[in-house]
Design an enzyme around this catalytic site. Sequence first.
Site, PDB file in Angstrom:
ATOM      1  N   ASP A   1       0.414  -6.832 -16.589  1.00 23.88           N
ATOM      2  CA  ASP A   1       1.154  -5.830 -17.370  1.00 23.88           C
ATOM      3  C   ASP A   1       2.653  -6.134 -17.406  1.00 23.88           C
ATOM      4  OD1 ASP A   1       1.472  -3.367 -18.789  1.00 23.88           O
ATOM      5  OD2 ASP A   1       2.174  -2.409 -16.944  1.00 23.88           O
TER       6      ASP A   1
ATOM      7  N   LEU B   1       0.850  -1.199   0.000  1.00 22.72           N
ATOM      8  CA  LEU B   1       0.000   0.000   0.000  1.00 22.72           C
ATOM      9  C   LEU B   1       0.889   1.255   0.000  1.00 22.72           C
ATOM     10  CD1 LEU B   1      -3.157   0.311   0.048  1.00 22.72           C
ATOM     11  CD2 LEU B   1      -2.867   1.040   2.417  1.00 22.72           C
ATOM     12  N   GLY B   2       1.620   1.412  -1.105  1.00 20.11           N
ATOM     13  CA  GLY B   2       2.449   2.605  -1.276  1.00 20.11           C
ATOM     14  C   GLY B   2       1.689   3.624  -2.108  1.00 20.11           C
ATOM     15  N   ARG B   3       2.424   4.387  -2.920  1.00 18.63           N
ATOM     16  CA  ARG B   3       1.767   5.427  -3.734  1.00 18.63           C
ATOM     17  C   ARG B   3       0.748   4.794  -4.690  1.00 18.63           C
ATOM     18  NH1 ARG B   3       7.492   7.558  -3.699  1.00 18.63           N
ATOM     19  NH2 ARG B   3       7.820   5.656  -4.866  1.00 18.63           N
ATOM     20  N   ILE B   4       1.204   3.804  -5.471  1.00 19.19           N
ATOM     21  CA  ILE B   4       0.318   3.203  -6.480  1.00 19.19           C
ATOM     22  C   ILE B   4      -0.763   2.349  -5.803  1.00 19.19           C
ATOM     23  CG2 ILE B   4       0.216   1.585  -8.426  1.00 19.19           C
ATOM     24  CD1 ILE B   4       3.065   2.637  -9.185  1.00 19.19           C
TER      25      ILE B   4
ATOM     26  N   ILE C   1       0.593  -5.266 -11.678  1.00 22.71           N
ATOM     27  CA  ILE C   1       1.155  -4.078 -12.336  1.00 22.71           C
ATOM     28  C   ILE C   1       2.482  -3.701 -11.661  1.00 22.71           C
ATOM     29  CG2 ILE C   1      -0.946  -3.086 -13.317  1.00 22.71           C
ATOM     30  CD1 ILE C   1       0.503  -1.962  -9.970  1.00 22.71           C
TER      31      ILE C   1
ATOM     32  N   HIS D   1       3.715  -4.228 -20.687  1.00 23.00           N
ATOM     33  CA  HIS D   1       4.347  -3.320 -19.713  1.00 23.00           C
ATOM     34  C   HIS D   1       4.123  -1.848 -20.101  1.00 23.00           C
ATOM     35  CE1 HIS D   1       7.899  -2.825 -16.678  1.00 23.00           C
ATOM     36  NE2 HIS D   1       7.004  -1.861 -16.552  1.00 23.00           N
TER      37      HIS D   1
ATOM     38  N   ARG E   1       6.021  -5.857 -10.814  1.00 30.73           N
ATOM     39  CA  ARG E   1       7.093  -6.367 -11.677  1.00 30.73           C
ATOM     40  C   ARG E   1       6.825  -7.846 -11.927  1.00 30.73           C
ATOM     41  NH1 ARG E   1       8.191  -1.940 -13.046  1.00 30.73           N
ATOM     42  NH2 ARG E   1      10.056  -0.732 -12.606  1.00 30.73           N
TER      43      ARG E   1
ATOM     44  N   SER F   1       1.223  -5.087   3.687  1.00 29.36           N
ATOM     45  CA  SER F   1       2.496  -4.377   3.514  1.00 29.36           C
ATOM     46  C   SER F   1       3.346  -4.807   4.688  1.00 29.36           C
ATOM     47  CB  SER F   1       2.274  -2.858   3.606  1.00 29.36           C
ATOM     48  OG  SER F   1       2.054  -2.282   2.347  1.00 29.36           O
ATOM     49  N   ARG F   2       4.608  -4.365   4.729  1.00 28.12           N
ATOM     50  CA  ARG F   2       5.435  -4.754   5.877  1.00 28.12           C
ATOM     51  C   ARG F   2       4.892  -4.152   7.171  1.00 28.12           C
ATOM     52  NH1 ARG F   2      10.900  -2.984   3.096  1.00 28.12           N
ATOM     53  NH2 ARG F   2       9.428  -1.323   2.629  1.00 28.12           N
TER      54      ARG F   2
ATOM     55  N   GLU G   1      10.358 -10.392 -19.848  1.00 26.23           N
ATOM     56  CA  GLU G   1       9.853  -9.507 -20.921  1.00 26.23           C
ATOM     57  C   GLU G   1      10.913  -9.366 -22.001  1.00 26.23           C
ATOM     58  OE1 GLU G   1       8.772  -5.891 -18.917  1.00 26.23           O
ATOM     59  OE2 GLU G   1       7.398  -6.929 -17.601  1.00 26.23           O
TER      60      GLU G   1
HETATM   61  P1  NAP Z   1       6.121   2.889  -3.198  1.00 21.92           P
HETATM   62  O1  NAP Z   1       5.276   4.076  -2.890  1.00 21.92           O
HETATM   63  O2  NAP Z   1       7.529   2.872  -2.722  1.00 21.92           O
HETATM   64  O3  NAP Z   1       5.344   1.599  -2.695  1.00 21.92           O
HETATM   65  C1  NAP Z   1       5.964   0.350  -2.616  1.00 21.92           C
HETATM   66  C2  NAP Z   1       5.185  -0.489  -1.628  1.00 21.92           C
HETATM   67  O4  NAP Z   1       5.813  -1.775  -1.565  1.00 21.92           O
HETATM   68  C3  NAP Z   1       5.173   0.079  -0.217  1.00 21.92           C
HETATM   69  O5  NAP Z   1       3.838   0.185   0.174  1.00 21.92           O
HETATM   70  C4  NAP Z   1       5.861  -0.979   0.608  1.00 21.92           C
HETATM   71  O6  NAP Z   1       5.134  -1.042   1.807  1.00 21.92           O
HETATM   72  C5  NAP Z   1       5.670  -2.230  -0.233  1.00 21.92           C
HETATM   73  N1  NAP Z   1       6.672  -3.252   0.085  1.00 21.92           N
HETATM   74  C6  NAP Z   1       8.013  -3.161   0.007  1.00 21.92           C
HETATM   75  N2  NAP Z   1       8.574  -4.304   0.434  1.00 21.92           N
HETATM   76  C7  NAP Z   1       7.556  -5.104   0.780  1.00 21.92           C
HETATM   77  C8  NAP Z   1       7.483  -6.425   1.296  1.00 21.92           C
HETATM   78  N3  NAP Z   1       8.595  -7.123   1.572  1.00 21.92           N
HETATM   79  N4  NAP Z   1       6.263  -6.951   1.528  1.00 21.92           N
HETATM   80  C9  NAP Z   1       5.144  -6.236   1.271  1.00 21.92           C
HETATM   81  N5  NAP Z   1       5.149  -5.004   0.787  1.00 21.92           N
HETATM   82  C10 NAP Z   1       6.345  -4.441   0.549  1.00 21.92           C
HETATM   83  O7  NAP Z   1       6.224   2.668  -4.780  1.00 21.92           O
HETATM   84  P2  NAP Z   1       5.122   2.970  -5.890  1.00 21.92           P
HETATM   85  O8  NAP Z   1       5.381   4.285  -6.511  1.00 21.92           O
HETATM   86  O9  NAP Z   1       3.776   2.681  -5.342  1.00 21.92           O
HETATM   87  O10 NAP Z   1       5.534   1.860  -6.975  1.00 21.92           O
HETATM   88  C11 NAP Z   1       5.440   0.484  -6.635  1.00 21.92           C
HETATM   89  C12 NAP Z   1       6.045  -0.383  -7.715  1.00 21.92           C
HETATM   90  O11 NAP Z   1       5.214  -0.383  -8.864  1.00 21.92           O
HETATM   91  C13 NAP Z   1       7.408   0.079  -8.267  1.00 21.92           C
HETATM   92  O12 NAP Z   1       8.472  -0.307  -7.426  1.00 21.92           O
HETATM   93  C14 NAP Z   1       7.466  -0.586  -9.617  1.00 21.92           C
HETATM   94  O13 NAP Z   1       8.095  -1.838  -9.503  1.00 21.92           O
HETATM   95  C15 NAP Z   1       5.997  -0.786  -9.981  1.00 21.92           C
HETATM   96  N6  NAP Z   1       5.619   0.034 -11.146  1.00 21.92           N
HETATM   97  C16 NAP Z   1       5.173  -0.592 -12.273  1.00 21.92           C
HETATM   98  C17 NAP Z   1       4.811   0.164 -13.384  1.00 21.92           C
HETATM   99  C18 NAP Z   1       4.297  -0.472 -14.646  1.00 21.92           C
HETATM  100  O14 NAP Z   1       4.477   0.101 -15.722  1.00 21.92           O
HETATM  101  N7  NAP Z   1       3.629  -1.604 -14.575  1.00 21.92           N
HETATM  102  C19 NAP Z   1       4.941   1.553 -13.343  1.00 21.92           C
HETATM  103  C20 NAP Z   1       5.392   2.160 -12.174  1.00 21.92           C
HETATM  104  C21 NAP Z   1       5.732   1.385 -11.073  1.00 21.92           C
HETATM  105  P3  NAP Z   1       5.822  -1.181   3.231  1.00 21.92           P
HETATM  106  O15 NAP Z   1       7.045  -0.323   3.227  1.00 21.92           O
HETATM  107  O16 NAP Z   1       4.793  -0.743   4.196  1.00 21.92           O
HETATM  108  O17 NAP Z   1       6.088  -2.624   3.287  1.00 21.92           O
END
Ligand code: NAP
Length: 317
Positions: free
Chosen positions: A260, A156-159, A234, A283, A236, A178-179, A265
Amino acid sequence: MNQIGVLMTYPMFTHLEKELENRYKLFRQWTLQEHELEHLLEQNAHMIKAVVACAEVGINKKMINLLPRLEIVATFSVGYDKIDLNKCIENDIKVTNTPDVVTEDVADLAIALALSTLRKICVCDGFVRKGLWKIGDFSSNVSFKFTGKSVGIVGLGRIGSAIAKRAEAFNCPVSYYSRSRKLNNNYKYYTNIIDLAANCQILFVACSLTEETRYIVNRDVLNALGREGILINIGRGLHVEESELVSALLEGRLGGAGIDVFENEPDVPDQLFGLDNVVLLPHVGTSTMETCTEMANLVIKNLEAHFKNGPLLTPVL
Ligand code: NAP
């Protein structure tokens, strides 16, 4: 400024390429065979101070070792799983990414994938395009409702939060793993992904890719999600154990999937191609003109800030 060399790893976005070319001496890694790249680096490594990477092609230890003057890696992506961060720390190389500007697009696409998978939008589209409507009846091919389904979010981060907000508008009860528990919402928190999967109908994967989250969606998680459950990835490709996803779908142990991102890939398991309950995208989470332009501008601004010794806009390191 013209003497600064920038190595771009992949053809990410034409506007970015042009803007880089206007400011720096630009080298395009993807246009070169391995021996040509080696030759280019022998001649030009002394001037290459920046690498512009992306989700497809980052930078590994070997490449970093070939670039002794490298000062900054600016990635045209939020995820930096393809960048050797430890090596960057060791060599005092800065790293920037493009957070926030991508959030809305990726969340939109996640919801679009859920809707397309459940409502069989691609199947319906194919039926019309192939001219089958004139000769057959589609009415027996019913689809499934999205509104009101329980949604589980991994990360539950930004996306993840933006997906949750959208899901709420569809009256979907939201829970997450989430963690750590987030205190700024009323979503139900699960301390492990299996319990989350067992208690939702649509599981969205939106966490960052790390050693801990590699294959976070494995056979047990898919079985917990179950024969009526839908997986939307969505994040990785490496978040999901793809061979297990394929067998769960083929054996009917999972209801469907909207994907996605894939493990290797652009290779996608061809067993998925014939399945109606699967939507496959190349993607394209951030691939709108608006967002790519914002990402490109952020990459440029980070490079400019670095070379003017100013504070980086979106530093990872
Ligand atoms: P973010 O705000 O940093 O969110 C990442 C989330 O991952 C955090 O909520 C974190 O929560 C959680 N996390 C990290 N380690 C974890 C674990 N061991 N177990 C459970 N949750 C864990 O990043 P964001 O901007 O939302 O982006 C997230 C990801 O989306 C990117 O890293 C990228 O890989 C992917 N993405 C894909 C596309 C696409 O084109 N499909 C585009 C953009 C991004 P906690 O810290 O609370 O655990």
